[in-house]
Design a protein around this motif. Structure first.
Motif, PDB file in Angstrom:
ATOM      1  N   ALA A 273       0.790  -1.259  -0.150  1.00 59.25           N
ATOM      2  CA  ALA A 273      -0.037  -0.010   0.082  1.00 59.25           C
ATOM      3  C   ALA A 273       0.626   1.354   0.045  1.00 59.25           C
ATOM      4  O   ALA A 273       0.431   2.280  -0.771  1.00 59.25           O
ATOM      5  N   LEU A 274       1.929   1.166   0.657  1.00 60.10           N
ATOM      6  CA  LEU A 274       2.832   2.284   0.995  1.00 60.10           C
ATOM      7  C   LEU A 274       3.515   2.622  -0.478  1.00 60.10           C
ATOM      8  O   LEU A 274       3.409   3.749  -0.977  1.00 60.10           O
ATOM      9  N   ASP A 275       3.816   1.637  -1.363  1.00 56.29           N
ATOM     10  CA  ASP A 275       4.181   1.697  -2.584  1.00 56.29           C
ATOM     11  C   ASP A 275       3.214   2.181  -3.569  1.00 56.29           C
ATOM     12  O   ASP A 275       3.508   3.252  -4.256  1.00 56.29           O
TER      13      ASP A 275
ATOM     14  N   ILE B  71       0.185   3.978  -3.230  1.00 56.54           N
ATOM     15  CA  ILE B  71      -0.189   5.321  -2.795  1.00 56.54           C
ATOM     16  C   ILE B  71       1.099   6.043  -3.038  1.00 56.54           C
ATOM     17  O   ILE B  71       0.955   7.211  -3.470  1.00 56.54           O
ATOM     18  N   GLY B  72       2.291   5.723  -2.569  1.00 58.12           N
ATOM     19  CA  GLY B  72       3.369   6.577  -2.681  1.00 58.12           C
ATOM     20  C   GLY B  72       3.498   6.860  -4.004  1.00 58.12           C
ATOM     21  O   GLY B  72       4.225   8.177  -4.534  1.00 58.12           O
ATOM     22  N   ASP B  73       3.301   6.228  -4.993  1.00 60.16           N
ATOM     23  CA  ASP B  73       3.560   6.489  -6.409  1.00 60.16           C
ATOM     24  C   ASP B  73       2.444   7.573  -7.008  1.00 60.16           C
ATOM     25  O   ASP B  73       2.871   8.447  -7.921  1.00 60.16           O
TER      26      ASP B  73
ATOM     27  N   VAL C  83       1.458   9.848  -4.847  1.00 63.49           N
ATOM     28  CA  VAL C  83       1.958  11.024  -4.242  1.00 63.49           C
ATOM     29  C   VAL C  83       3.168  11.606  -5.310  1.00 63.49           C
ATOM     30  O   VAL C  83       3.083  12.627  -5.430  1.00 63.49           O
TER      31      VAL C  83
END
Lengths: 328, 328
Positions: free
Chosen positions: B297-299, B301-303, B305
């Motif tokens: 999820a970090l990766d 949603i990080g994309d 952002v």
């Protein structure tokens, strides 16, 4: 609160609206936090104004205020609008925040094309960082061309400032060769340009020697694949005599333009956004420990650890198990 | 692995068992971690041996190795057993860890009453801290009288070392008055005793001046309510000529004895245990982000952002909501 109206005013260059918005992002009240997030998001959609964000680090005594005053005035004389922000998580403790005393930048603080904002208060670097980062976004949306983000050269605040800057400048004072080791390697590695200030009067020869020392040290660092020949570089300036400032600005532009052309400028901003996103997630996770059931368990088990009834590692495993069970 | 047997050997003073146990706590393999926690807990129950833990910070060039060699030899000559550990999270990157080269402490490294162990490798300060802290516990259980924990004077490692020490010593080299500001205020505040080394030969007058400067600076800091008159203090030593070392040791003992009598010694250790417990909980929480669904999820949603499709704050709130939902 009328976020749409506030954002319109900011984009139109209303300084009072900008100051009010920064106060909003600096607040930790939950309703203010919500409004602040909405405001930042609204501004993101409304404008793609882009400033050059310049991080500036220097320990007390290197002439940082004088540099910002002289450099900022020069930029405004070139028709540029300049915002000055500060990141100083220690300011609350030591009592006097950097930039708190605007009289140290007498001309710049009265200049209609400059905007100076002291560091948000708070000793928690994470909180100060978030507020400063959002203040940068607000100033950018307000159409400033250059945003100077200054920090004192102590602690972790340089990393924070570098992660919200396009360029990172290290300001130093002339000094004997032995002091070279005083500058932490990590900060040297962050610097795009090292400026040795006070290259005037009696100190000029020492400044030039110091500059040569740092130029030598910079050559020993790994060359960055994304920068043109000759960067990072060391230069002398005299903020007092306004000497070398326009050359320094030219070098900054050379670097920024190169990075824009190679795509690194945008790439770095994307990485920074990702960094701050992950940082916010971490801060939020840790914040959960500060309240409610987790805080109570932390205190209760912490007492057992303090009494030597269990070890930190065993106790930590026990606490995490408790938290997991209660959330199921 | 026979934890009971290993712990018996450690308490009996078996050096090879101690070295093996330190290797165990330095491992990050889950089964090793479990054994290590069990070993530390077993030793906690088995012995209440208490060493004096001395944190020692100094930037490269101040003569730290020479100091440890001379100071350690003096202690062993007094019949004391001395362990030397290092905390250096940067060692993996810079290639050469402090203490990695035992030849710099030629006499001490061959001394049967001394035990020298280089810094665990790893660039993550949290991990290095945990391993070093557990190594301190092992050396203490092994009956060492004095544990020197050294760190280079850069970054956050001083805080880590101070949080596992009973005394914190700052080692400095003689220098011009201007350099005073080079030492971070936070580190000055941590120091119980400042030792200006190299007070020999031509440098002696400079060392005495530097010492006076720091003594003056220390007087400006808040007096600690739990320390006797005159502390924190600055002194000159010459590790090379073995001069001033026994006076320094006397001062350390004065401070330690005072703190024992006032209960501060035990109180501080209790607070340190609590600190490390809370630190382990935090590290474990953050570790959850590094794997599985959270990492994905970090990766993802990080994309978004990084592409500028959302702001770090909004995205962080969204991620936390997702994680919460999936754990319900």
């Amino acid at each position: 609160m009328d976020i749409a109206k506030l954002s319109d005013k900011i984009v139109a260059g209303d300084r009072r609206a900008l100051a009010r918005a920064i106060t909003l992002v600096e607040s930790s009240r939950p309703d203010h936090r919500e409004h602040a997030a909405e405001l930042i998001e609204t501004l993101r959609r409304k404008t793609d104004a882009q400033a050059v964000r310049i991080g500036l680090s220097g320990t007390p005594g290197v002439g940082k205020s004088t540099f910002i005053e002289s450099f900022g005035m020069m930029l405004t004389e070139q028709g540029l609008r300049v915002a000055v922000l500060a990141v100083d998580p220690s300011s609350a403790r030591s009592g006097g925040s950097i930039l708190g005393d605007k009289t140290r930048m007498e001309l710049l603080s009265r200049n209609p094309n400059a905007f100076i904002r002291p560091s948000p208060s708070g000793t928690h670097l994470g909180g100060v960082a978030r507020r400063s980062r959002e203040a940068v976004a607000l100033c950018e949306a307000a159409g400033f061309d250059v945003i100077l983000i200054e920090t004192v050269g102590v602690g972790q605040s340089e990393t924070v400032v570098a992660e919200m800057s396009d360029l990172f400048i290290l300001l130093l004072a002339p000094a004997g060769g032995d002091e070279l080791q005083g500058v932490k390697r990590g900060i040297m590695e962050m610097a795009d340009i090292i400026l040795v200030n006070k290259a005037d009067g009696d100190l000029k020869p020492t400044a030039m020697r110091t500059c040569a020392d740092y130029a030598g040290a910079l050559r020993l660092l790994r060359k960055r694949p994304y920068d043109p020949e000759g960067f990072p570089k060391a230069m002398t300036v005299s903020a007092l005599e306004q000497d070398g400032l326009s050359t320094a600005w030219d070098e900054m532009n050379t670097l920024v333009n190169w990075r824009r052309e190679t795509g690194h400028f945008t790439g770095r901003r994307a990485e920074q956004a990702r960094y701050w996103f992950e940082d916010e997630v971490k801060q939020a996770l840790l914040a959960q420990l500060r309240t409610g059931q987790a805080r109570a368990a932390l205190d209760r088990i912490g007492d057992q650890v303090a009494k030597g009834q269990t070890t930190p590692s065993k106790a930590a495993a026990q606490l995490l198990q408790e938290l997991q069970k209660s959330s199921e």
